[in-house]
Each structure stands twice: as C-alpha cells, then as structure tokens.
Design a protein around this motif. Structure first.
Motif, PDB file in Angstrom:
ATOM      1  N   UNK A  77      -2.620  -4.745   1.922  1.00 10.44           N
ATOM      2  CA  UNK A  77      -3.793  -4.870   2.785  1.00 10.44           C
ATOM      3  C   UNK A  77      -3.629  -5.939   3.876  1.00 10.44           C
ATOM      4  N   UNK A  78      -2.871  -7.053   3.656  1.00 11.17           N
ATOM      5  CA  UNK A  78      -2.697  -8.012   4.757  1.00 11.17           C
ATOM      6  C   UNK A  78      -2.055  -7.395   6.004  1.00 11.17           C
ATOM      7  N   UNK A  79      -1.125  -6.455   5.796  1.00 10.10           N
ATOM      8  CA  UNK A  79      -0.498  -5.807   6.949  1.00 10.10           C
ATOM      9  C   UNK A  79      -1.491  -4.934   7.698  1.00 10.10           C
ATOM     10  N   UNK A 110      -4.315   6.517   1.238  1.00 10.68           N
ATOM     11  CA  UNK A 110      -3.365   6.056   0.206  1.00 10.68           C
ATOM     12  C   UNK A 110      -4.084   5.814  -1.118  1.00 10.68           C
ATOM     13  N   UNK A 111      -5.248   5.180  -1.064  1.00  5.63           N
ATOM     14  CA  UNK A 111      -5.991   4.922  -2.301  1.00  5.63           C
ATOM     15  C   UNK A 111      -6.454   6.234  -2.936  1.00  5.63           C
ATOM     16  N   UNK A 112      -6.824   7.188  -2.108  1.00  2.37           N
ATOM     17  CA  UNK A 112      -7.229   8.492  -2.650  1.00  2.37           C
ATOM     18  C   UNK A 112      -6.031   9.192  -3.294  1.00  2.37           C
ATOM     19  N   UNK A 121     -10.979  -2.968  -7.118  1.00  2.00           N
ATOM     20  CA  UNK A 121     -10.028  -3.620  -6.210  1.00  2.00           C
ATOM     21  C   UNK A 121      -9.851  -2.838  -4.908  1.00  2.00           C
ATOM     22  N   UNK A 122      -9.609  -1.524  -4.942  1.00  2.20           N
ATOM     23  CA  UNK A 122      -9.498  -0.786  -3.673  1.00  2.20           C
ATOM     24  C   UNK A 122     -10.767  -0.865  -2.833  1.00  2.20           C
ATOM     25  N   UNK A 123     -11.933  -0.826  -3.450  1.00  2.00           N
ATOM     26  CA  UNK A 123     -13.178  -0.955  -2.681  1.00  2.00           C
ATOM     27  C   UNK A 123     -13.276  -2.324  -2.027  1.00  2.00           C
ATOM     28  N   UNK A 127     -13.499  -3.163   1.948  1.00  2.02           N
ATOM     29  CA  UNK A 127     -14.531  -4.045   2.486  1.00  2.02           C
ATOM     30  C   UNK A 127     -13.899  -5.187   3.284  1.00  2.02           C
ATOM     31  N   UNK A 128     -12.779  -5.718   2.772  1.00  2.00           N
ATOM     32  CA  UNK A 128     -12.064  -6.780   3.501  1.00  2.00           C
ATOM     33  C   UNK A 128     -11.572  -6.275   4.851  1.00  2.00           C
ATOM     34  N   UNK A 129     -11.028  -5.061   4.858  1.00  2.00           N
ATOM     35  CA  UNK A 129     -10.520  -4.490   6.105  1.00  2.00           C
ATOM     36  C   UNK A 129     -11.637  -4.270   7.110  1.00  2.00           C
ATOM     37  N   UNK A 130     -12.794  -3.803   6.641  1.00  2.00           N
ATOM     38  CA  UNK A 130     -13.942  -3.612   7.531  1.00  2.00           C
ATOM     39  C   UNK A 130     -14.392  -4.954   8.117  1.00  2.00           C
TER      40      UNK A 130
END
Length: 407
Positions: A77-79, A110-112, A121-123, A127-130
């Motif tokens: 997710x950091x990338x 990817x998560x799907x 964790x994926x949620x 949320x972090x990405x948003x």
C-alpha cells in the motif's frame, strides 16, 4: 530584463554555453557551442519531465507486482499511496484524480482476487489510500494556486522592468548600440542593474549602473536614476553636471522614503559621453567596474579613472566629479557592464576577467560582442551565476574608402 536582442542572440539566462576558446577563436564556434549547450539542456529537461510523468504509473505497477508475487499478508500500500502524492505537485487536478482512482481500483482488484476484500486490514488499506488521495488533491490545489500567484508576480515584474529598461535602438546618434540584461536566475526578472542611452544636443550620453538591493524597491530606485538621467542628459552641459543631478535625485528619494542608509541606498554608475563630430570619449565613473574600449586588431583599453570616486547616493561629496577623456576612433567599441560580469566565478572561485577574455578578439559589431561575451561567461560559471548583469556596447562605425561599415 532581457532585451529583444538578448532573446534573439542568447535565449534566456542560464541557457547555452560556448567552448572557452570561443571568445578568442573563430566566431562560428560561439554559435556552435551555444547551440550544443542549448540542445544538451533541452534533452536533460525532456528526460526529467518524462521520468516525472511516468513515476506515478511506475509506483502503481510496482505495487501491483509486489502484491501479486508475495504473500497476501504482505501489503504494498505505501507504493500505491505514493502515486497520487507524487502526481499532486506536478500534474493537473484531473490527472491527479485519475492517478488516485487508478491506484484505488488496482488495490481493490488485487484484494478481490485474493478474496480478502471483506477483511479488516484490506478495508483499512483502502481507507488509508482514500485519505492520502484526498490529501494529494489538497496539495495539488495549493500548488496550482501558488503557481498562479507566482506567474502573476512574474508578469508584473517583467512588465515593470520592460517599462523601466526599454530596449535601445540599434542606431543612436550615428553609433551602433547593443544592450543586454541577463538575470542571475532564469525565472527572475527584477533586479537593480540599469542602463540607458540617449541622443542629446551634447552628443550621445549613456549610463550603466547597479542599485544596491533587489526586488520592487530596487526597480523603484532604478526608475528614479534613469528618469533623472534622461532629463539631465538633455539639460546639463557637462557630464559632471549629469552626475550631480543623479546625486540630488537620489537624495530627494531618500527624503521621500524617510531616509536611505548610505550603505544601502547607493548606486555605482558609469556615465559616458560621445560628443557630436568628435572622436573623444568622456567618462565619469562613480565606484563602478571600469569600462573597456575595444579597438581594431584586438587591442583594448581598460578605462580606469584618474581619481577614484564614491558611488552616487553615499552622501559623502568630498570632491567634485571629474570626467576622464580618451580617444574613441572609428571602429572602436565601448563596453560598459555591471559587476555581475566581472564577479562571476567558476567552480574554483576564479572571477571572470572580461579584459583578459576579450583581448586579441575582434567583432563585427556590438551585438556580436555581447553575444560572445554572455556565452563565454556562462561557460566560465557553468551557468550558475549569482548576480544579474547589465551590458551596454556602443560602437563607432568604421569609415574606409567605401564609406561607413560595421566595426
């Protein structure tokens, strides 16, 4: 500000360069070296722009590759979050939104595919990405607003400098003229260097000077000096009288502004006069770099004053102005410049020596002289000048058996 000829002859400041022998070698090498330097700078800038434009997409591709080739417990997710943050200061609002949307959709897919979309964790990652994407949009808005303000300020500054330092004509009073204003930074237009040249009943008179300071206050002082010079050049019968008028004008400006410090409010200047029908050159030098007189055959003179004088506006009028005289025969060219030229340093801290670099060199005219000089000083400094420079060259046409020709 750069003159019309400055843009035609050398681009903008910080642009191409010539081989160090260009000033002393064939004229063609000046133009070839200049084109090579400009081409190299453009290629370097083009590569940088392409890399910046590709970087957000590379972040998303790298994130997807890491997520698809590693354990579902490992997150890239950091990338993905880096992609909209990188786009924010460089891309438009729409492009930043598209970058954020692409990163979100790739993570979602990817998560799907991993079957973990409903996990905590994926949620949290989504949320972090948003949140990071929303921050990127704020950054984009702030940067665009700042760029608009900066662009507006640059237009105002350039307009002010154009009004204060209009480009002189190519011919004034039968003399050939060329002028340049080279900013220390490509995006700066406001400085304290000045030049002016006028045809008067007393002959062609000119001033080149350097106001201490930068910014709009410096432009105001430049306007005062040039305005006083243009009036005094027409009215005063002597060059010394012109210098004293400038002294009084700066004194009045100091009173109007509540007093100018003698250390902060001075102007170094060279005033010159080429009388009508005479081969005499008169100069009053008030603490300014010494002009250079170039003759045919590559000979030159450094025009040092017999008695050094203080800059204009220091409030220490301890001796009267005295003009010095030199012969200026047909074919000679006078070069007057500010200390941005003579104090330009290379990587080893060595100052640029205009007289040494020009000695033994001949030029078709003032325009070619300034083109070669500005190209050569850029090579000397590697394009990293720290001060503006104003250049003014005035040539007396050579007269041969076939009539006047360029020197």
């Amino acid at each position: 500000m750069p003159s019309r000829r400055a843009r035609r002859g050398s681009g903008r400041c910080g642009r191409g360069a010539v081989p160090s022998a260009a000033v002393g070698g064939p004229g063609r090498s000046t133009q070839v070296g200049k084109r090579d330097g400009q081409r190299g700078g453009l290629m370097e800038g083009s590569r940088t722009r392409r890399f910046v434009w590709a970087l957000p997409a590379l972040m998303i591709v790298a994130g997807a590759a890491v997520d698809l080739t590693t354990s579902p417990n490992f997150s890239a997710i950091p990338l993905f979050a880096a992609a909209p943050l990188i786009a924010a200061p460089f891309f438009s609002l729409a492009s930043t939104v598209r970058t954020a949307g692409a990163a979100f959709l790739v993570v979602l897919a990817i998560r799907a595919a991993h079957g973990t979309l409903g996990h905590v964790v994926p949620l949290t990652e989504l949320l972090t990405l948003v949140t990071v994407s929303a921050l990127a949009l704020v950054i984009n808005s702030v940067v665009r607003h700042s760029n608009e303000q900066l662009a507006s300020a640059r237009v105002i500054a350039e307009t002010a400098m154009r009004a204060v330092l209009p480009t002189p004509d190519d011919r004034i009073g039968g003399l050939m003229v060329a002028a340049r204003y080279e900013a220390a930074q490509a995006d700066e237009f406001v400085g304290g260097d000045l030049f002016a040249i006028v045809d008067t009943p007393h002959g062609v008179r000119l001033v080149v000077g350097d106001v201490r300071g930068k910014g709009l206050e410096a432009v105001g002082a430049v306007a005062v000096v040039i305005g006083a010079f243009r009036e005094a050049a027409e009215q005063e019968s002597s060059l010394e009288g012109v210098a004293q008028r400038l002294e009084r004008a700066l004194a009045r400006e100091g009173v109007r502004r509540g007093g100018l410090d003698s250390v902060e409010g001075f102007v170094t200047a060279v005033l010159a006069e080429i009388p009508v029908g005479s081969d005499v050159l008169r100069i009053v030098n008030r603490g300014h770099p010494e002009p250079i007189l170039l003759h045919g055959g590559g000979e030159l003179q450094v025009l040092a004053p017999a008695v050094p004088a203080l800059p204009i506006g220091m409030g220490l009028d301890v001796w009267p102005d005295r003009s010095d005289e030199w012969p200026m025969p047909a074919g000679a060219t006078l070069l007057v410049y500010t200390d941005g030229l003579s104090e330009a340093r290379n990587a080893r801290g060595v100052f640029y020596d205009p007289a040494g670099r020009l000695r033994g060199r001949t030029f078709p005219g003032p325009e070619e002289l300034l083109s070669a000089l500005t190209d050569d000083v850029r090579l000397h400094t590697g394009g990293r000048t720290t001060d503006d420079m104003a250049l003014l060259a005035v040539g007396r046409p050579d007269t041969g058996p076939q009539g006047p020709r360029r020197p």
